[in-house]
Design an enzyme around this catalytic site. Structure first.
Site, PDB file in Angstrom:
ATOM      1  N   ARG A 119     -11.106 -35.179 -37.831  1.00 56.94           N
ATOM      2  CA  ARG A 119     -12.271 -34.558 -37.070  1.00 56.94           C
ATOM      3  C   ARG A 119     -13.586 -35.085 -37.516  1.00 56.94           C
ATOM      4  O   ARG A 119     -14.580 -35.235 -36.656  1.00 56.94           O
ATOM      5  CB  ARG A 119     -12.168 -33.254 -36.804  1.00 56.94           C
ATOM      6  CG  ARG A 119     -10.962 -32.659 -35.917  1.00 56.94           C
ATOM      7  CD  ARG A 119     -10.579 -31.165 -35.940  1.00 56.94           C
ATOM      8  NE  ARG A 119      -9.715 -30.825 -35.219  1.00 56.94           N
ATOM      9  CZ  ARG A 119      -9.146 -29.644 -34.872  1.00 56.94           C
ATOM     10  NH1 ARG A 119      -9.442 -28.556 -35.939  1.00 56.94           N
ATOM     11  NH2 ARG A 119      -8.269 -29.096 -34.094  1.00 56.94           N
ATOM     12  N   HIS A 164      -4.268 -31.499 -32.803  1.00 54.86           N
ATOM     13  CA  HIS A 164      -4.043 -30.227 -32.833  1.00 54.86           C
ATOM     14  C   HIS A 164      -2.878 -30.023 -34.276  1.00 54.86           C
ATOM     15  O   HIS A 164      -2.114 -30.941 -34.390  1.00 54.86           O
ATOM     16  CB  HIS A 164      -3.326 -29.566 -31.683  1.00 54.86           C
ATOM     17  CG  HIS A 164      -2.318 -28.027 -31.967  1.00 54.86           C
ATOM     18  ND1 HIS A 164      -3.105 -27.158 -32.120  1.00 54.86           N
ATOM     19  CD2 HIS A 164      -1.077 -27.975 -32.398  1.00 54.86           C
ATOM     20  CE1 HIS A 164      -2.203 -25.896 -32.369  1.00 54.86           C
ATOM     21  NE2 HIS A 164      -1.017 -26.707 -32.584  1.00 54.86           N
ATOM     22  N   TYR A 218      -1.695 -22.176 -26.842  1.00 52.20           N
ATOM     23  CA  TYR A 218      -3.062 -21.447 -27.098  1.00 52.20           C
ATOM     24  C   TYR A 218      -2.915 -19.847 -26.645  1.00 52.20           C
ATOM     25  O   TYR A 218      -4.090 -19.423 -26.454  1.00 52.20           O
ATOM     26  CB  TYR A 218      -4.129 -22.193 -26.504  1.00 52.20           C
ATOM     27  CG  TYR A 218      -4.319 -23.647 -27.290  1.00 52.20           C
ATOM     28  CD1 TYR A 218      -4.689 -23.626 -28.560  1.00 52.20           C
ATOM     29  CD2 TYR A 218      -4.224 -24.821 -26.420  1.00 52.20           C
ATOM     30  CE1 TYR A 218      -4.817 -24.899 -29.262  1.00 52.20           C
ATOM     31  CE2 TYR A 218      -4.494 -26.075 -27.159  1.00 52.20           C
ATOM     32  CZ  TYR A 218      -4.859 -25.999 -28.543  1.00 52.20           C
ATOM     33  OH  TYR A 218      -4.948 -27.108 -29.141  1.00 52.20           O
ATOM     34  N   PHE A 253     -13.833 -20.350 -23.773  1.00 55.34           N
ATOM     35  CA  PHE A 253     -13.381 -21.779 -23.795  1.00 55.34           C
ATOM     36  C   PHE A 253     -12.054 -22.046 -23.256  1.00 55.34           C
ATOM     37  O   PHE A 253     -11.454 -22.998 -22.996  1.00 55.34           O
ATOM     38  CB  PHE A 253     -13.602 -22.532 -25.032  1.00 55.34           C
ATOM     39  CG  PHE A 253     -12.818 -21.797 -26.243  1.00 55.34           C
ATOM     40  CD1 PHE A 253     -11.412 -22.237 -26.405  1.00 55.34           C
ATOM     41  CD2 PHE A 253     -13.233 -20.868 -26.933  1.00 55.34           C
ATOM     42  CE1 PHE A 253     -10.769 -21.686 -27.434  1.00 55.34           C
ATOM     43  CE2 PHE A 253     -12.597 -20.242 -27.896  1.00 55.34           C
ATOM     44  CZ  PHE A 253     -11.146 -21.038 -28.290  1.00 55.34           C
ATOM     45  N   ASN A 306     -11.517 -32.500 -29.845  1.00 54.93           N
ATOM     46  CA  ASN A 306     -11.529 -32.872 -31.450  1.00 54.93           C
ATOM     47  C   ASN A 306     -10.286 -33.344 -32.013  1.00 54.93           C
ATOM     48  O   ASN A 306      -9.757 -33.274 -33.085  1.00 54.93           O
ATOM     49  CB  ASN A 306     -11.762 -31.461 -32.083  1.00 54.93           C
ATOM     50  CG  ASN A 306     -10.711 -30.345 -31.636  1.00 54.93           C
ATOM     51  OD1 ASN A 306      -9.810 -30.603 -30.888  1.00 54.93           O
ATOM     52  ND2 ASN A 306     -10.851 -29.285 -32.267  1.00 54.93           N
ATOM     53  N   GLU A 365       5.505 -23.267 -31.779  1.00 55.05           N
ATOM     54  CA  GLU A 365       5.010 -24.409 -31.317  1.00 55.05           C
ATOM     55  C   GLU A 365       6.094 -25.642 -31.307  1.00 55.05           C
ATOM     56  O   GLU A 365       6.125 -26.278 -30.258  1.00 55.05           O
ATOM     57  CB  GLU A 365       3.543 -24.873 -31.904  1.00 55.05           C
ATOM     58  CG  GLU A 365       2.617 -23.688 -31.748  1.00 55.05           C
ATOM     59  CD  GLU A 365       1.353 -24.085 -32.596  1.00 55.05           C
ATOM     60  OE1 GLU A 365       1.259 -25.246 -33.431  1.00 55.05           O
ATOM     61  OE2 GLU A 365       0.578 -23.362 -32.847  1.00 55.05           O
ATOM     62  N   ARG A 392      -3.657 -29.387 -41.877  1.00 56.10           N
ATOM     63  CA  ARG A 392      -4.913 -28.713 -41.428  1.00 56.10           C
ATOM     64  C   ARG A 392      -6.068 -29.338 -42.095  1.00 56.10           C
ATOM     65  O   ARG A 392      -6.961 -29.405 -41.685  1.00 56.10           O
ATOM     66  CB  ARG A 392      -4.734 -27.212 -41.845  1.00 56.10           C
ATOM     67  CG  ARG A 392      -3.618 -26.651 -40.812  1.00 56.10           C
ATOM     68  CD  ARG A 392      -4.175 -26.362 -39.590  1.00 56.10           C
ATOM     69  NE  ARG A 392      -5.239 -25.466 -39.412  1.00 56.10           N
ATOM     70  CZ  ARG A 392      -5.603 -25.102 -38.040  1.00 56.10           C
ATOM     71  NH1 ARG A 392      -5.280 -25.594 -36.872  1.00 56.10           N
ATOM     72  NH2 ARG A 392      -6.986 -24.198 -37.933  1.00 56.10           N
ATOM     73  N   LYS A 396      -4.531 -35.313 -29.237  1.00 56.21           N
ATOM     74  CA  LYS A 396      -4.986 -34.736 -27.811  1.00 56.21           C
ATOM     75  C   LYS A 396      -5.488 -35.926 -27.036  1.00 56.21           C
ATOM     76  O   LYS A 396      -5.521 -37.008 -27.356  1.00 56.21           O
ATOM     77  CB  LYS A 396      -6.100 -33.696 -27.981  1.00 56.21           C
ATOM     78  CG  LYS A 396      -5.733 -32.600 -28.859  1.00 56.21           C
ATOM     79  CD  LYS A 396      -6.831 -31.607 -28.956  1.00 56.21           C
ATOM     80  CE  LYS A 396      -6.382 -30.087 -29.806  1.00 56.21           C
ATOM     81  NZ  LYS A 396      -7.604 -29.337 -29.730  1.00 56.21           N
ATOM     82  N   THR A 438     -12.807 -27.118 -36.935  1.00 56.77           N
ATOM     83  CA  THR A 438     -12.308 -27.306 -35.767  1.00 56.77           C
ATOM     84  C   THR A 438     -13.269 -28.143 -35.073  1.00 56.77           C
ATOM     85  O   THR A 438     -12.862 -29.005 -33.997  1.00 56.77           O
ATOM     86  CB  THR A 438     -12.257 -25.683 -34.933  1.00 56.77           C
ATOM     87  OG1 THR A 438     -11.483 -24.927 -35.778  1.00 56.77           O
ATOM     88  CG2 THR A 438     -12.051 -25.712 -33.665  1.00 56.77           C
TER      89      THR A 438
HETATM   90  P1  IDP Z   1      -8.044 -25.208 -34.466  1.00 52.41           P
HETATM   91  O1  IDP Z   1      -7.578 -26.536 -33.324  1.00 52.41           O
HETATM   92  O2  IDP Z   1      -8.914 -25.879 -35.292  1.00 52.41           O
HETATM   93  O3  IDP Z   1      -6.969 -24.493 -34.775  1.00 52.41           O
HETATM   94  P2  IDP Z   1      -8.798 -23.046 -32.482  1.00 52.41           P
HETATM   95  O4  IDP Z   1      -9.773 -22.097 -32.958  1.00 52.41           O
HETATM   96  O5  IDP Z   1      -7.600 -22.445 -32.807  1.00 52.41           O
HETATM   97  O6  IDP Z   1      -9.112 -24.165 -33.506  1.00 52.41           O
HETATM   98  O7  IDP Z   1      -9.162 -23.460 -30.991  1.00 52.41           O
HETATM   99  C1  IDP Z   1      -8.047 -24.314 -30.416  1.00 52.41           C
HETATM  100  C2  IDP Z   1      -8.865 -25.255 -29.728  1.00 52.41           C
HETATM  101  O8  IDP Z   1      -9.609 -24.947 -28.671  1.00 52.41           O
HETATM  102  C3  IDP Z   1      -9.652 -26.221 -30.826  1.00 52.41           C
HETATM  103  O9  IDP Z   1      -9.032 -27.230 -31.153  1.00 52.41           O
HETATM  104  C4  IDP Z   1     -10.686 -26.777 -29.382  1.00 52.41           C
HETATM  105  O10 IDP Z   1     -10.190 -27.715 -28.842  1.00 52.41           O
HETATM  106  C5  IDP Z   1     -10.786 -25.765 -28.522  1.00 52.41           C
HETATM  107  N1  IDP Z   1     -11.931 -24.998 -28.879  1.00 52.41           N
HETATM  108  C6  IDP Z   1     -11.903 -23.652 -29.806  1.00 52.41           C
HETATM  109  N2  IDP Z   1     -13.121 -23.192 -29.808  1.00 52.41           N
HETATM  110  C7  IDP Z   1     -13.900 -23.753 -28.807  1.00 52.41           C
HETATM  111  C8  IDP Z   1     -15.599 -23.678 -28.309  1.00 52.41           C
HETATM  112  O11 IDP Z   1     -16.179 -22.971 -28.552  1.00 52.41           O
HETATM  113  N3  IDP Z   1     -15.750 -24.585 -27.194  1.00 52.41           N
HETATM  114  C9  IDP Z   1     -15.034 -25.433 -26.941  1.00 52.41           C
HETATM  115  N4  IDP Z   1     -13.611 -25.571 -27.356  1.00 52.41           N
HETATM  116  C10 IDP Z   1     -13.177 -24.874 -28.236  1.00 52.41           C
HETATM  117 MG    MG Z   2      -5.840 -22.663 -34.006  1.00 53.88          MG
END
Ligand code: IDP
Ligand code: MG
Length: 153
Positions: A103, A116, A50, A58, A113, A127, A86, A10, A92
């Protein structure tokens, strides 16, 4: 069965000079790089990437963040690579992620973070198609494949 997964370093990972560190972890684990593009993603493909998060608080911030600066989009290949990546990414949010994960080791942010990775075979297929044509995915053999994966498993 050999799997492919989509990984994106990212904008924060690129800006914080962590691309080599992240790629190095996947290389040392023995995964095969099958495709890569350094690019700035426009908002539309980010929305598609997404789409399961559409409507969440968010979401708009996430779209802006991912499209704000260059990223490195890659396809990595190995048996079981989706789940292994993963695990190597960690939880996350950087503040929750275990030490030893990407992370967990390099960030404390929720949104920024670093990386992806597809979360299932279905997500990976969808994807990868968002960013690569099938003729952009390179088919080759790693010369050390027998040593990495063993012939006695
Ligand atoms: P993942 O990347 O671990 O699969 P997801 O829940 O699919 O996590 O969320 C996608 C992306 O959205 C996260 O990697 C993060 O960058 C962002 N994100 C998710 N939840 C939040 C939040 O509560 N605040 C800010 N950003 C968030
Ligand atoms: Mg995800």
């Amino acid at each position: 069965m050999t799997e492919r997964t989509l990984v994106i370093i990212k904008p924060d990972g690129i800006q914080r000079h962590l691309a080599g560190e992240i790629i190095g972890r996947f290389e040392k684990k023995g995964f095969k790089l099958a495709a890569a593009k350094f690019m700035q993603i426009s908002e539309e493909p980010v929305r598609q990437l997404y789409d399961v998060h559409q409507g969440k608080p968010f979401f708009e911030g996430l779209v802006k963040f991912l499209s704000s600066a260059p990223v490195l989009v890659m396809v990595w290949e190995a048996e079981g690579v989706i789940d292994m990546i993963r695990k190597m990414m960690g939880a996350t949010f950087g503040c929750d992620a275990e030490a030893g994960t990407i992370r967990g080791d390099f960030g404390a942010s929720k949104g920024c973070n670093l990386v992806h990775g597809s979360d299932s075979a279905e997500s990976a297929e969808k994807e990868i198609k968002l960013f690569f044509r099938s003729d952009e995915i390179v088919d080759y053999k790693l010369t050390d494949a027998d040593w990495l994966y063993g012939t006695n498993d």
